[in-house]
Design a protein around this motif. Structure first.
Motif, PDB file in Angstrom:
ATOM      1  N   ARG A 192      51.558  74.390  58.086  1.00 29.50           N
ATOM      2  CA  ARG A 192      52.153  73.206  58.714  1.00 29.50           C
ATOM      3  C   ARG A 192      51.598  73.001  60.119  1.00 29.50           C
ATOM      4  N   ASP A 193      51.499  74.094  60.898  1.00 29.02           N
ATOM      5  CA  ASP A 193      50.994  73.971  62.261  1.00 29.02           C
ATOM      6  C   ASP A 193      49.517  73.589  62.273  1.00 29.02           C
ATOM      7  N   LEU A 194      48.750  74.111  61.311  1.00 30.11           N
ATOM      8  CA  LEU A 194      47.335  73.776  61.245  1.00 30.11           C
ATOM      9  C   LEU A 194      47.140  72.294  60.928  1.00 30.11           C
ATOM     10  N   TYR A 195      47.928  71.785  59.975  1.00 28.35           N
ATOM     11  CA  TYR A 195      47.852  70.358  59.658  1.00 28.35           C
ATOM     12  C   TYR A 195      48.277  69.512  60.861  1.00 28.35           C
ATOM     13  N   ARG A 196      49.324  69.968  61.561  1.00 28.97           N
ATOM     14  CA  ARG A 196      49.791  69.214  62.723  1.00 28.97           C
ATOM     15  C   ARG A 196      48.707  69.121  63.789  1.00 28.97           C
ATOM     16  N   LYS A 197      47.960  70.222  63.991  1.00 28.69           N
ATOM     17  CA  LYS A 197      46.872  70.196  64.974  1.00 28.69           C
ATOM     18  C   LYS A 197      45.837  69.144  64.590  1.00 28.69           C
ATOM     19  N   MET A 198      45.506  69.110  63.301  1.00 25.65           N
ATOM     20  CA  MET A 198      44.521  68.143  62.838  1.00 25.65           C
ATOM     21  C   MET A 198      45.062  66.724  62.976  1.00 25.65           C
ATOM     22  N   VAL A 199      46.318  66.525  62.633  1.00 26.38           N
ATOM     23  CA  VAL A 199      46.918  65.188  62.683  1.00 26.38           C
ATOM     24  C   VAL A 199      47.031  64.695  64.120  1.00 26.38           C
ATOM     25  N   ASP A 200      47.510  65.551  65.022  1.00 26.75           N
ATOM     26  CA  ASP A 200      47.692  65.128  66.409  1.00 26.75           C
ATOM     27  C   ASP A 200      46.367  64.723  67.041  1.00 26.75           C
ATOM     28  N   GLU A 201      45.301  65.417  66.676  1.00 29.47           N
ATOM     29  CA  GLU A 201      43.987  65.027  67.189  1.00 29.47           C
ATOM     30  C   GLU A 201      43.563  63.678  66.618  1.00 29.47           C
ATOM     31  N   ASN A 202      43.844  63.458  65.339  1.00 33.27           N
ATOM     32  CA  ASN A 202      43.385  62.238  64.687  1.00 33.27           C
ATOM     33  C   ASN A 202      44.196  61.012  65.088  1.00 33.27           C
ATOM     34  N   LEU A 203      45.424  61.209  65.524  1.00 36.48           N
ATOM     35  CA  LEU A 203      46.257  60.067  65.898  1.00 36.48           C
ATOM     36  C   LEU A 203      45.690  59.308  67.090  1.00 36.48           C
ATOM     37  N   VAL A 204      44.869  59.964  67.899  1.00 36.48           N
ATOM     38  CA  VAL A 204      44.293  59.273  69.055  1.00 36.48           C
ATOM     39  C   VAL A 204      43.045  58.496  68.668  1.00 36.48           C
ATOM     40  N   ARG A 205      42.572  58.680  67.444  1.00 38.37           N
ATOM     41  CA  ARG A 205      41.402  57.929  66.996  1.00 38.37           C
ATOM     42  C   ARG A 205      41.816  56.516  66.613  1.00 38.37           C
ATOM     43  N   LYS A 206      40.990  55.560  66.957  1.00 37.98           N
ATOM     44  CA  LYS A 206      41.293  54.173  66.642  1.00 37.98           C
ATOM     45  C   LYS A 206      40.867  53.781  65.234  1.00 37.98           C
ATOM     46  N   ASP A 207      39.956  54.573  64.657  1.00 40.24           N
ATOM     47  CA  ASP A 207      39.372  54.154  63.390  1.00 40.24           C
ATOM     48  C   ASP A 207      40.047  54.752  62.165  1.00 40.24           C
ATOM     49  N   ILE A 208      40.988  55.633  62.327  1.00 39.72           N
ATOM     50  CA  ILE A 208      41.634  56.233  61.169  1.00 39.72           C
ATOM     51  C   ILE A 208      42.599  55.223  60.560  1.00 39.72           C
ATOM     52  N   SER A 209      42.568  55.087  59.249  1.00 34.67           N
ATOM     53  CA  SER A 209      43.346  54.059  58.552  1.00 34.67           C
ATOM     54  C   SER A 209      44.653  54.631  58.033  1.00 34.67           C
ATOM     55  N   PHE A 210      45.554  53.717  57.656  1.00 33.27           N
ATOM     56  CA  PHE A 210      46.820  54.148  57.066  1.00 33.27           C
ATOM     57  C   PHE A 210      46.580  54.840  55.727  1.00 33.27           C
ATOM     58  N   GLY A 211      45.563  54.400  55.004  1.00 29.45           N
ATOM     59  CA  GLY A 211      45.256  55.039  53.729  1.00 29.45           C
ATOM     60  C   GLY A 211      44.847  56.491  53.907  1.00 29.45           C
ATOM     61  N   GLU A 212      44.032  56.781  54.938  1.00 31.49           N
ATOM     62  CA  GLU A 212      43.619  58.156  55.202  1.00 31.49           C
ATOM     63  C   GLU A 212      44.815  59.008  55.622  1.00 31.49           C
ATOM     64  N   MET A 213      45.669  58.463  56.472  1.00 30.70           N
ATOM     65  CA  MET A 213      46.845  59.217  56.905  1.00 30.70           C
ATOM     66  C   MET A 213      47.790  59.472  55.734  1.00 30.70           C
ATOM     67  N   ALA A 214      47.924  58.486  54.844  1.00 31.39           N
ATOM     68  CA  ALA A 214      48.777  58.669  53.675  1.00 31.39           C
ATOM     69  C   ALA A 214      48.200  59.719  52.732  1.00 31.39           C
ATOM     70  N   GLN A 215      46.872  59.715  52.563  1.00 31.61           N
ATOM     71  CA  GLN A 215      46.236  60.712  51.704  1.00 31.61           C
ATOM     72  C   GLN A 215      46.426  62.117  52.263  1.00 31.61           C
ATOM     73  N   LEU A 216      46.335  62.251  53.573  1.00 30.97           N
ATOM     74  CA  LEU A 216      46.568  63.550  54.201  1.00 30.97           C
ATOM     75  C   LEU A 216      48.007  64.007  53.970  1.00 30.97           C
ATOM     76  N   ALA A 217      48.970  63.096  54.053  1.00 33.39           N
ATOM     77  CA  ALA A 217      50.371  63.450  53.813  1.00 33.39           C
ATOM     78  C   ALA A 217      50.563  63.938  52.378  1.00 33.39           C
ATOM     79  N   LEU A 218      49.896  63.291  51.414  1.00 32.33           N
ATOM     80  CA  LEU A 218      49.994  63.736  50.021  1.00 32.33           C
ATOM     81  C   LEU A 218      49.382  65.126  49.852  1.00 32.33           C
TER      82      LEU A 218
END
Length: 363
Positions: free
Chosen positions: A176-202
């Motif tokens: 969980r912490d490893l995924y959170r590290k990856m997610v928190d870094e990616n949230l500052v990116r402007k180009d990441i889409s909702f589809g990519e974030m949803a796929q990561l959640a799945l």
């Protein structure tokens, strides 16, 4: 008259070399050496003393160095646990299969720009890795940076790109912490889409065994509430598609929300979406979007529920038990009267309500 004589007192103290020889002792007893003057030592004694003092100084210096080294070693371990220590690790030793990446497969359009930046000014932000215990590393953050280094090494042959700066993440950190590290870094990116974030959640839900809805809550805690709502909508669409959507990163927000509304209103329609996608096996991202838009056009229109009225009608009726107070609103009628309605016969109470509804309907 007799002359006076001048008399002088002269001290005839003999010099050291003129002093009489000391009396010798009888045979068999050597003559004792004279005691050296106080405060003076012989050359041998001075050398021994200086050697001992130098040895004590070296021992003290070595002890201080060992203490400093121990302190630095403990600090190094502490910083390494915090992921603040970086090292140059071989790009060939870094694996990328522990965490399912949020990046969709295919060529990243911004990778060339990143490679040019690395060639000009170097890498300013190291990747994060976890040692796998077998001499290799598992990538936690920095998939694009690692890809850029690997391509630069292959294209230029420059050995500077054979090793990449990496911060060490302590082994055994929860997924969980490893995924959170990856997610928190990616949230500052402007180009990441909702589809990519949803796929990561799945992917995270599958790895941890929790529900996708809860996965979005855990991973995107720092995101705004509205953004989490969009991610959940996309997550539901991808989940219902059962892997038939190949390019979730290409789905615009408006189209994704339309798909969610249709599937949320009638989950059976998700089978129609899957069938339409399977009829285009050789599709690319553009064709897939065309299929999804066609599905939205063909699906029954979702009728939005009429918003409930917030107005109320208040009535007061005199009764033998006292005043009856009635409040009528959208979907609700409330009667207040000092009477125990639960003591009434059920059939009688039912007839009373039937008469009430008949009167309201005008029959």
């Amino acid at each position: 008259m007799a002359k006076k004589r001048s008399v002088f007192d002269i001290d005839f103290t003999p010099d050291a070399e003129d002093a009489p020889a000391p009396e010798r002792f009888p045979a068999g007893n050597p003559t004792p050496e004279p005691t050296p003057p106080a405060g003076r030592r012989g050359p041998m004694a001075s050398a021994i003393t200086e050697t001992a003092e130098a040895a004590r100084g070296r021992a003290a210096a070595e002890a201080a160095i060992r203490a400093e080294n121990d302190e630095l070693a403990h600090e190094h371990v502490r910083l390494k646990k915090l992921g603040l220590i970086t090292d140059l690790v071989p790009v060939a030793s870094v694996r990328t299969d522990k965490l399912v990446r949020d990046r969709a497969p295919g060529r990243d359009p911004e990778l060339e720009e990143l490679k040019s930046s690395i060639q000009e000014i170097g890498l300013s932000n190291p990747i994060r890795v976890e040692q796998d215990g077998q001499g290799g590393y598992e990538l936690i953050q920095g998939y694009r940076r690692l890809t850029a280094f690997r391509e630069l090494l292959e294209q230029t042959g420059d050995q500077r790109y054979a090793r990449i700066p990496a911060a060490m993440v302590p082994r055994g950190e929860p997924v969980r912490d490893l995924y959170r590290k990856m997610v928190d870094e990616n949230l500052v990116r402007k180009d990441i889409s909702f589809g990519e974030m949803a796929q990561l959640a799945l992917n995270y839900a599958k790895s941890t065994g929790i529900k996708p809805h809860d996965a979005v809550t855990e991973l995107y805690t720092s995101a705004l509430k509205q953004k989490r709502s969009y991610i959940r909508s996309f997550t539901r669409v991808l989940e219902r598609a059962k892997g038939t959507i190949r390019f979730p990163e290409a789905i615009p927000r408006a189209l994704g929300l339309e798909l969610f509304k249709i599937i949320d209103a009638d989950p059976i329609l998700g089978d129609d979406m899957i069938s339409m996608l399977k009829r285009a096996p050789e599709r690319d991202a553009e064709m897939e979007l065309a299929v999804l838009r066609d599905f939205v056009q063909r699906a029954p229109k979702v009728v939005k529920p009429r918003p409930k009225s917030v107005s109320k009608t208040m009535l007061r009726l005199p009764r033998p038990e006292g005043e009856a107070r009635i409040a009528a609103s959208d979907g609700r009628v409330e009667l207040r009267l000092a009477r125990d309605f639960s003591a009434l016969d059920r059939a009688r109470l039912q007839r009373a309500f039937e008469a009430f509804f008949d009167a309201l309907d005008g029959s």
